[in-house]
Design a protein around this motif. Structure first.
Motif, PDB file in Angstrom:
ATOM      1  N   ALA A  59       0.828  -1.214   0.000  1.00  0.00           N
ATOM      2  CA  ALA A  59       0.000   0.000   0.000  1.00  0.00           C
ATOM      3  C   ALA A  59       0.859   1.259   0.000  1.00  0.00           C
ATOM      4  N   VAL A  60       1.927   1.263   0.768  1.00  0.00           N
ATOM      5  CA  VAL A  60       2.799   2.447   0.839  1.00  0.00           C
ATOM      6  C   VAL A  60       3.515   2.674  -0.485  1.00  0.00           C
ATOM      7  N   ILE A  61       4.057   1.622  -1.071  1.00  0.00           N
ATOM      8  CA  ILE A  61       4.776   1.778  -2.350  1.00  0.00           C
ATOM      9  C   ILE A  61       3.824   2.238  -3.443  1.00  0.00           C
ATOM     10  N   ALA A  62       2.645   1.632  -3.507  1.00  0.00           N
ATOM     11  CA  ALA A  62       1.674   2.030  -4.533  1.00  0.00           C
ATOM     12  C   ALA A  62       1.179   3.455  -4.302  1.00  0.00           C
ATOM     13  N   SER A  63       1.061   3.865  -3.037  1.00  0.00           N
ATOM     14  CA  SER A  63       0.613   5.227  -2.729  1.00  0.00           C
ATOM     15  C   SER A  63       1.672   6.267  -3.062  1.00  0.00           C
ATOM     16  N   ALA A  64       2.931   5.883  -2.922  1.00  0.00           N
ATOM     17  CA  ALA A  64       4.030   6.839  -3.090  1.00  0.00           C
ATOM     18  C   ALA A  64       4.383   7.094  -4.545  1.00  0.00           C
ATOM     19  N   TRP A  77       7.010  -1.864  -9.839  1.00  0.00           N
ATOM     20  CA  TRP A  77       6.132  -2.980 -10.167  1.00  0.00           C
ATOM     21  C   TRP A  77       6.757  -4.286  -9.720  1.00  0.00           C
ATOM     22  N   SER A  78       8.058  -4.414  -9.937  1.00  0.00           N
ATOM     23  CA  SER A  78       8.761  -5.626  -9.530  1.00  0.00           C
ATOM     24  C   SER A  78       8.704  -5.809  -8.009  1.00  0.00           C
ATOM     25  N   MET A  79       8.897  -4.705  -7.273  1.00  0.00           N
ATOM     26  CA  MET A  79       8.810  -4.760  -5.811  1.00  0.00           C
ATOM     27  C   MET A  79       7.406  -5.163  -5.353  1.00  0.00           C
ATOM     28  N   LEU A  80       6.398  -4.565  -5.979  1.00  0.00           N
ATOM     29  CA  LEU A  80       5.020  -4.889  -5.622  1.00  0.00           C
ATOM     30  C   LEU A  80       4.723  -6.361  -5.874  1.00  0.00           C
ATOM     31  N   GLU A  81       5.214  -6.890  -6.975  1.00  0.00           N
ATOM     32  CA  GLU A  81       4.987  -8.306  -7.278  1.00  0.00           C
ATOM     33  C   GLU A  81       5.681  -9.212  -6.267  1.00  0.00           C
ATOM     34  N   ARG A  82       6.906  -8.858  -5.853  1.00  0.00           N
ATOM     35  CA  ARG A  82       7.614  -9.665  -4.852  1.00  0.00           C
ATOM     36  C   ARG A  82       6.897  -9.636  -3.509  1.00  0.00           C
ATOM     37  N   LEU A  83       6.431  -8.452  -3.116  1.00  0.00           N
ATOM     38  CA  LEU A  83       5.698  -8.349  -1.847  1.00  0.00           C
ATOM     39  C   LEU A  83       4.386  -9.131  -1.904  1.00  0.00           C
ATOM     40  N   ALA A  84       3.698  -9.066  -3.024  1.00  0.00           N
ATOM     41  CA  ALA A  84       2.442  -9.818  -3.179  1.00  0.00           C
ATOM     42  C   ALA A  84       2.709 -11.322  -3.127  1.00  0.00           C
ATOM     43  N   VAL A 112      -9.339 -13.956  -0.793  1.00  0.00           N
ATOM     44  CA  VAL A 112     -10.009 -13.420  -1.989  1.00  0.00           C
ATOM     45  C   VAL A 112      -9.355 -12.104  -2.411  1.00  0.00           C
ATOM     46  N   THR A 113      -9.105 -11.239  -1.463  1.00  0.00           N
ATOM     47  CA  THR A 113      -8.499  -9.945  -1.777  1.00  0.00           C
ATOM     48  C   THR A 113      -7.070 -10.111  -2.286  1.00  0.00           C
ATOM     49  N   SER A 114      -6.346 -11.071  -1.731  1.00  0.00           N
ATOM     50  CA  SER A 114      -5.001 -11.369  -2.216  1.00  0.00           C
ATOM     51  C   SER A 114      -5.051 -11.840  -3.672  1.00  0.00           C
ATOM     52  N   ALA A 115      -6.040 -12.658  -4.006  1.00  0.00           N
ATOM     53  CA  ALA A 115      -6.201 -13.118  -5.390  1.00  0.00           C
ATOM     54  C   ALA A 115      -6.514 -11.940  -6.317  1.00  0.00           C
ATOM     55  N   LEU A 116      -7.330 -11.002  -5.844  1.00  0.00           N
ATOM     56  CA  LEU A 116      -7.636  -9.808  -6.644  1.00  0.00           C
ATOM     57  C   LEU A 116      -6.387  -8.955  -6.857  1.00  0.00           C
ATOM     58  N   LEU A 117      -5.568  -8.846  -5.825  1.00  0.00           N
ATOM     59  CA  LEU A 117      -4.306  -8.100  -5.921  1.00  0.00           C
ATOM     60  C   LEU A 117      -3.385  -8.744  -6.956  1.00  0.00           C
ATOM     61  N   ARG A 118      -3.224 -10.049  -6.878  1.00  0.00           N
ATOM     62  CA  ARG A 118      -2.374 -10.764  -7.840  1.00  0.00           C
ATOM     63  C   ARG A 118      -2.921 -10.636  -9.258  1.00  0.00           C
ATOM     64  N   SER A 119      -4.231 -10.714  -9.391  1.00  0.00           N
ATOM     65  CA  SER A 119      -4.865 -10.586 -10.699  1.00  0.00           C
ATOM     66  C   SER A 119      -4.601  -9.202 -11.295  1.00  0.00           C
ATOM     67  N   ALA A 120      -4.704  -8.179 -10.467  1.00  0.00           N
ATOM     68  CA  ALA A 120      -4.439  -6.821 -10.945  1.00  0.00           C
ATOM     69  C   ALA A 120      -3.001  -6.685 -11.432  1.00  0.00           C
ATOM     70  N   LEU A 121      -2.068  -7.252 -10.698  1.00  0.00           N
ATOM     71  CA  LEU A 121      -0.662  -7.170 -11.098  1.00  0.00           C
ATOM     72  C   LEU A 121      -0.396  -7.967 -12.376  1.00  0.00           C
ATOM     73  N   ARG A 122      -1.053  -9.105 -12.528  1.00  0.00           N
ATOM     74  CA  ARG A 122      -0.866  -9.922 -13.733  1.00  0.00           C
ATOM     75  C   ARG A 122      -1.429  -9.241 -14.973  1.00  0.00           C
ATOM     76  N   VAL A 164      -4.491  -2.119  -7.075  1.00  0.00           N
ATOM     77  CA  VAL A 164      -3.520  -2.593  -6.078  1.00  0.00           C
ATOM     78  C   VAL A 164      -3.711  -1.839  -4.767  1.00  0.00           C
ATOM     79  N   LEU A 165      -3.869  -0.528  -4.854  1.00  0.00           N
ATOM     80  CA  LEU A 165      -4.091   0.283  -3.646  1.00  0.00           C
ATOM     81  C   LEU A 165      -5.346  -0.165  -2.903  1.00  0.00           C
ATOM     82  N   ARG A 166      -6.429  -0.321  -3.630  1.00  0.00           N
ATOM     83  CA  ARG A 166      -7.697  -0.728  -3.018  1.00  0.00           C
ATOM     84  C   ARG A 166      -7.559  -2.090  -2.331  1.00  0.00           C
ATOM     85  N   ALA A 167      -6.936  -3.034  -3.020  1.00  0.00           N
ATOM     86  CA  ALA A 167      -6.771  -4.379  -2.443  1.00  0.00           C
ATOM     87  C   ALA A 167      -5.839  -4.345  -1.232  1.00  0.00           C
ATOM     88  N   ALA A 168      -4.736  -3.626  -1.335  1.00  0.00           N
ATOM     89  CA  ALA A 168      -3.760  -3.598  -0.233  1.00  0.00           C
ATOM     90  C   ALA A 168      -4.349  -2.941   1.013  1.00  0.00           C
TER      91      ALA A 168
END
Length: 138
Positions: free
Chosen positions: A25-30, A41-48, A91-101, A115-119
Motif C-alpha cells: 500500500a505504501v509503495i503504490a501510494s508513493a 512494479w517488480s517490488m510490488l509483485e515480490r511483496l504480493a 479473496v483480496t489477495s487473489a484480486l491483488l495478484r490478478s491486478a498485477l498480472r 492494487v491500492l484498493r486491495a492492499a
C-alpha cells in the motif's frame, strides 16, 4: 508444547507475511499514477508473492492452535468472524495478484488503483481479525 510453537508460527507468519501488505500500500501510494517505474512494479509483485506464501502458513498455524486447544474456540463468534476475515484476505489477495498480472492490458494507472484498493482492504481486514483475536468479544 504444540501451543507455544503454533502461536509463534502464527504470529511470525502474520507479522512477516501479511505485514508486507502495508508495504504494498505504501509503495503504490508513493508512486505517481502514470509514472510507476518497472522497479516499483517488480517490488510490488515480490511483496504480493510473499503475502500469498504467508496465507497458507497462517492457516496451518491457526489450525494447529485450534487443535492444540482441543477445539475450544471454534464455536465462538470472534473465531468464526476471524475465519471469515481470513477467507476475505485470500479473496483480496487473489484480486491483488490478478491486478498485477493484468497490468499490461489494464494500464499502469488503473492497476495502481486496484492494487491500492486491495492492499488497504487487506490491511483493514488484518487489523479487524487481530482485534477480534486479541479482544475475543463474544
Amino acid at each position: 508444547m504444540l501451543f507455544p510453537v503454533a502461536l509463534c508460527l502464527h504470529v511470525l507468519s502474520v507479522v512477516l507475511g501479511l505485514g508486507q501488505v502495508a508495504g504494498i500500500a505504501v509503495i503504490a501510494s508513493a508512486t505517481a499514477p502514470r509514472s510507476v517505474s518497472s522497479e516499483s512494479w517488480s517490488m510490488l509483485e515480490r511483496l504480493a508473492r510473499t503475502t500469498r506464501i504467508s496465507l497458507p502458513l497462517v492457516l496451518v498455524s491457526g489450525v494447529l492452535l485450534e487443535s492444540s486447544s482441543g477445539g475450544a474456540n471454534h464455536t465462538t463468534w470472534w473465531f468464526r468472524l476471524s475465519l471469515l476475515g481470513f477467507v476475505l484476505l485470500g479473496v483480496t489477495s487473489a484480486l491483488l495478484r490478478s491486478a498485477l498480472r493484468k497490468r499490461d492490458s489494464a494500464g499502469d494507472a488503473r492497476t495502481r488503483e486496484r492494487v491500492l484498493r486491495a492492499a488497504w482492504s487487506m490491511c483493514a481486514i488484518t487489523a479487524v481479525v487481530a482485534v477480534l483475536m486479541e479482544v475475543k468479544p463474544w
